[in-house]
Design a protein around this motif. Structure first.
Motif, PDB file in Angstrom:
ATOM      1  N   VAL A 226       0.836  -1.199   0.000  1.00 29.16           N
ATOM      2  CA  VAL A 226       0.000   0.000   0.000  1.00 29.16           C
ATOM      3  C   VAL A 226       0.871   1.249   0.000  1.00 29.16           C
ATOM      4  O   VAL A 226       0.627   2.209  -0.760  1.00 29.16           O
ATOM      5  CB  VAL A 226      -0.954   0.000   1.230  1.00 29.16           C
ATOM      6  CG1 VAL A 226      -1.661   1.342   1.343  1.00 29.16           C
ATOM      7  CG2 VAL A 226      -1.971  -1.131   1.115  1.00 29.16           C
ATOM      8  N   ARG A 227       1.898   1.254   0.842  1.00 30.85           N
ATOM      9  CA  ARG A 227       2.768   2.427   0.922  1.00 30.85           C
ATOM     10  C   ARG A 227       3.465   2.713  -0.405  1.00 30.85           C
ATOM     11  O   ARG A 227       3.573   3.869  -0.827  1.00 30.85           O
ATOM     12  CB  ARG A 227       3.817   2.206   2.022  1.00 30.85           C
ATOM     13  CG  ARG A 227       4.692   3.431   2.277  1.00 30.85           C
ATOM     14  CD  ARG A 227       5.768   3.182   3.305  1.00 30.85           C
ATOM     15  NE  ARG A 227       6.786   2.257   2.823  1.00 30.85           N
ATOM     16  CZ  ARG A 227       6.976   1.033   3.275  1.00 30.85           C
ATOM     17  NH1 ARG A 227       6.205   0.561   4.241  1.00 30.85           N
ATOM     18  NH2 ARG A 227       7.915   0.252   2.790  1.00 30.85           N
TER      19      ARG A 227
ATOM     20  N   LEU B 253       0.165   3.127  -3.407  1.00 30.55           N
ATOM     21  CA  LEU B 253      -1.123   3.773  -3.199  1.00 30.55           C
ATOM     22  C   LEU B 253      -1.417   4.851  -4.243  1.00 30.55           C
ATOM     23  O   LEU B 253      -2.558   5.001  -4.691  1.00 30.55           O
ATOM     24  CB  LEU B 253      -1.184   4.388  -1.791  1.00 30.55           C
ATOM     25  CG  LEU B 253      -2.520   5.039  -1.391  1.00 30.55           C
ATOM     26  CD1 LEU B 253      -3.664   4.034  -1.452  1.00 30.55           C
ATOM     27  CD2 LEU B 253      -2.417   5.637   0.016  1.00 30.55           C
ATOM     28  N   SER B 254      -0.408   5.566  -4.651  1.00 31.20           N
ATOM     29  CA  SER B 254      -0.612   6.635  -5.642  1.00 31.20           C
ATOM     30  C   SER B 254      -1.057   6.086  -6.992  1.00 31.20           C
ATOM     31  O   SER B 254      -1.612   6.815  -7.817  1.00 31.20           O
ATOM     32  CB  SER B 254       0.671   7.455  -5.810  1.00 31.20           C
ATOM     33  OG  SER B 254       1.733   6.629  -6.281  1.00 31.20           O
TER      34      SER B 254
ATOM     35  N   PHE C 103      -3.136   3.397  -7.227  1.00 34.87           N
ATOM     36  CA  PHE C 103      -4.380   2.643  -7.037  1.00 34.87           C
ATOM     37  C   PHE C 103      -5.526   3.271  -7.810  1.00 34.87           C
ATOM     38  O   PHE C 103      -5.710   4.495  -7.801  1.00 34.87           O
ATOM     39  CB  PHE C 103      -4.771   2.615  -5.557  1.00 34.87           C
ATOM     40  CG  PHE C 103      -4.041   1.588  -4.728  1.00 34.87           C
ATOM     41  CD1 PHE C 103      -2.943   0.905  -5.228  1.00 34.87           C
ATOM     42  CD2 PHE C 103      -4.448   1.318  -3.425  1.00 34.87           C
ATOM     43  CE1 PHE C 103      -2.268  -0.031  -4.448  1.00 34.87           C
ATOM     44  CE2 PHE C 103      -3.788   0.398  -2.644  1.00 34.87           C
ATOM     45  CZ  PHE C 103      -2.698  -0.277  -3.153  1.00 34.87           C
TER      46      PHE C 103
ATOM     47  N   VAL D 136      -8.234   0.159  -4.120  1.00 32.70           N
ATOM     48  CA  VAL D 136      -8.512   0.663  -2.769  1.00 32.70           C
ATOM     49  C   VAL D 136      -9.405  -0.316  -2.018  1.00 32.70           C
ATOM     50  O   VAL D 136      -9.143  -0.668  -0.854  1.00 32.70           O
ATOM     51  CB  VAL D 136      -9.173   2.059  -2.831  1.00 32.70           C
ATOM     52  CG1 VAL D 136      -9.634   2.492  -1.441  1.00 32.70           C
ATOM     53  CG2 VAL D 136      -8.216   3.077  -3.413  1.00 32.70           C
TER      54      VAL D 136
ATOM     55  N   ALA E 150      -7.533  -3.630  -1.258  1.00 26.34           N
ATOM     56  CA  ALA E 150      -6.572  -3.463  -0.166  1.00 26.34           C
ATOM     57  C   ALA E 150      -7.268  -3.452   1.182  1.00 26.34           C
ATOM     58  O   ALA E 150      -6.804  -4.080   2.152  1.00 26.34           O
ATOM     59  CB  ALA E 150      -5.785  -2.176  -0.367  1.00 26.34           C
TER      60      ALA E 150
ATOM     61  N   ALA F 291       0.552   4.017   6.512  1.00 26.81           N
ATOM     62  CA  ALA F 291      -0.058   3.754   5.202  1.00 26.81           C
ATOM     63  C   ALA F 291      -1.531   3.373   5.342  1.00 26.81           C
ATOM     64  O   ALA F 291      -2.323   3.585   4.422  1.00 26.81           O
ATOM     65  CB  ALA F 291       0.704   2.644   4.476  1.00 26.81           C
TER      66      ALA F 291
ATOM     67  N   LEU G 105      -4.719   4.874   3.327  1.00 26.09           N
ATOM     68  CA  LEU G 105      -5.686   4.028   2.617  1.00 26.09           C
ATOM     69  C   LEU G 105      -7.115   4.394   3.003  1.00 26.09           C
ATOM     70  O   LEU G 105      -8.001   4.508   2.135  1.00 26.09           O
ATOM     71  CB  LEU G 105      -5.423   2.557   2.935  1.00 26.09           C
ATOM     72  CG  LEU G 105      -6.400   1.542   2.332  1.00 26.09           C
ATOM     73  CD1 LEU G 105      -6.329   1.560   0.808  1.00 26.09           C
ATOM     74  CD2 LEU G 105      -6.116   0.128   2.863  1.00 26.09           C
TER      75      LEU G 105
ATOM     76  N   ARG H 129      -8.322   7.394   1.271  1.00 31.22           N
ATOM     77  CA  ARG H 129      -8.716   7.134  -0.120  1.00 31.22           C
ATOM     78  C   ARG H 129     -10.120   6.529  -0.210  1.00 31.22           C
ATOM     79  O   ARG H 129     -10.837   6.759  -1.182  1.00 31.22           O
ATOM     80  CB  ARG H 129      -7.703   6.192  -0.786  1.00 31.22           C
ATOM     81  CG  ARG H 129      -6.401   6.852  -1.210  1.00 31.22           C
ATOM     82  CD  ARG H 129      -6.586   7.782  -2.417  1.00 31.22           C
ATOM     83  NE  ARG H 129      -7.161   7.113  -3.559  1.00 31.22           N
ATOM     84  CZ  ARG H 129      -6.447   6.445  -4.480  1.00 31.22           C
ATOM     85  NH1 ARG H 129      -5.116   6.362  -4.359  1.00 31.22           N
ATOM     86  NH2 ARG H 129      -7.042   5.876  -5.511  1.00 31.22           N
TER      87      ARG H 129
END
Length: 508
Positions: A75-76, A79-80, A82, A87, A90, A112, A116, A119
């Motif tokens: 995720v870390r 994530l950008s 995703f 989302v 995860a 992270a 998440l 988001r």
């Protein structure tokens, strides 16, 4: 519960090694080609109708995470990149990897995770029913009661309710019920009630069980919806597990909807699979059958014996023990081995019981005239020392009645009961007053009998006892006076009971 997967398994065709194709089959038959599975509903409406390959790769990466640390690393780092589907995947993957130890420290240990969750807020409006139910289900599992998220989920789900299938209805309603999100979402529950009525007959047994539990727990839904639930359950009764059977019975009993045919069928089905019942299944079903007045005595006896044989009582919560005792007392069935096991549980755990469970257990043992000293001694102990002030009026009445019924000898408890009841008479309704009066009349009669047997050597004790007896008589007379003042508000049966108690009060 159903899989959180958002896509089908893409397995290739399976051939039978060494098998020849006969004239009765073809390359499209069951023996040569595997029938394709229907594609599962989409999580969200992807632009152009298809997600990019990069997003699918991220899905597989997230799902393959074997630990929370591994998931949070993914995720870390990504994530950008995703999309909305990533989302949701995860969040759902996190549910499978979080345990009771890691959940309280999740946000502080993994920054992270907070990113998440942020988001999630931004993507709810674009979710389809499958995505909405996945997010809600994950939130409930994680005990993430973010009202902004829940409000958005409810609003979008209400608008898209006609597109919901039975599985998504089940998971979303279950999640909202677990998170106690009811009054804030009346429109959502109305929409789900309507869709349930229309689609429950296509539900799998797990979905049907979750829907029944959700509407029962929240006390939502009307008779037409529950009638369809019953019909759907009867159609697949032989597929229902003990948990499904108990959930169904519990839901109908909780909302107070009569369903004799359903209860009779649940009883027959249950008797064929007693050995498969777990502790929660037993307590829920026994409570439901007693509450609905649909008891089968042979089934109740078998469930009690199964409970004792498997040692379930040792694993009970206070609520489960209370409900089990209450169910058998209402029936009434005094299953001796069960009540011996419950008495042992009460003796060990009564100190952590909530007031309603103390009152239920005391009432149940007294109602069945099971005079177990260890149970009553433990229950009496947790009622003393000012604890009765926290009891509701019906609980206080139950305690007074129970200890009067078994003629329990405890001056400290008597003083506490009299003191608390005297100061709280204004809280009592007519039925509670009559119940209290019944207890006080019995206690006064007991004290009068005892006072005639007191010896000269017990002079000091007699003086203390007489003071308690005087306070008891004073409370009894106050209750009688209050009932007489309010007699025009009593029902006929309440008035008849009050007259009988008045005549037997032996006022002096």
């Amino acid at each position: 519960c159903s899989s959180l997967s958002d896509g089908p398994d893409h397995a290739g065709p399976k051939f039978q090694s060494g098998a020849s194709v006969s004239s009765s089959s073809s390359f499209y038959g069951n023996f040569v080609w595997q029938k394709p599975r229907a594609a599962l509903p989409p999580i969200f409406a992807a632009t152009g109708g298809r997600r990019p390959e990069e997003a699918m790769v991220l899905d597989r990466l997230l799902r393959s995470s074997g630990s929370l640390r591994e998931l949070m690393t993914a995720v870390r780092e990504h994530l950008s990149e995703f999309d909305t589907g990533n989302v949701v995947i995860a969040l759902s993957a996190g549910v499978k990897l979080v345990d009771d130890r890691t959940l309280p420290t999740l946000q502080s240990a993994y920054p992270a995770w907070n990113a998440l969750l942020a988001r999630v807020h931004t993507c709810i409006s674009s979710l389809e029913p499958r995505g909405l139910s996945m997010v809600a289900y994950a939130a409930a599992k994680l005990n993430w009661r973010d009202l902004q998220v829940l409000d958005e989920l409810a609003s979008v789900s209400e608008k898209k309710s006609r597109s919901f299938g039975a599985t998504d209805i089940a998971k979303l309603c279950w999640a909202f019920a677990k998170l106690d999100y009811v009054e804030e979402a009346s429109g959502f529950w109305k929409a789900m009630e309507h869709e349930t009525t229309q689609k429950i007959h296509s539900a799998k047994y797990v979905d049907l069980s979750m829907i029944a539990w959700s509407f029962g727990n929240t006390e939502q839904g009307g008779e037409p919806m529950f009638a369809e639930l019953a019909r759907a359950a009867l159609a697949i009764i032989h597929d229902l597990t003990p948990q499904c059977l108990s959930n169904l019975a519990w839901a109908f009993a909780r909302v107070g909807i009569r369903a004799p045919e359903l209860y009779a069928t649940i009883t027959r089905r249950s008797r064929t699979m007693i050995s498969e019942f777990a502790d929660f299944d037993v307590t829920n079903l026994c409570w439901a059958l007693a509450k609905a007045d649909e008891v089968d005595f042979e089934l109740l006896d078998e469930l009690a014996s199964h409970t004792v044989r498997c040692g379930f009582v040792k694993r009970f919560s206070a609520q489960m023990a209370s409900h089990m005792a209450w169910a058998f007392a209402v029936t009434p069935v005094a299953h001796q081995p069960l009540f011996e096991a419950l008495a042992d549980f009460i003796a060990k755990h009564a100190s952590v019981f909530e007031s309603q469970y103390v009152a239920n257990c005391a009432w149940a043992y007294a109602a069945l005239d099971v005079r177990d000293p260890s149970a009553f001694s433990s229950l009496a102990h947790v009622c003393k020392g000012g604890r009765l002030w926290a009891f509701r009026q019906d609980e206080l009445c139950a305690i007074c009645w129970a200890f009067a019924k078994v003629r329990w000898d405890d001056d400290e408890l008597l003083k506490d009961m009299v003191q608390v009841a005297s100061h709280r008479l204004s809280e009592f309704d007519s039925q509670s007053l009559i119940n209290l009066l019944s207890s006080l009349v019995a206690l006064c009669a007991k004290r009068s009998t005892e006072s005639m047997r007191v010896s000269i050597q017990d002079a000091c004790l007699e003086e203390c006892s007489e003071e308690s007896h005087g306070n008891l008589r004073e409370l009894r007379d106050s209750v009688l006076s209050k009932i007489l003042v309010d007699s025009n508000q009593l029902r006929q049966d309440e008035l008849a009971m009050a007259v009988r108690l008045f005549c037997g009060a032996d006022r002096d």
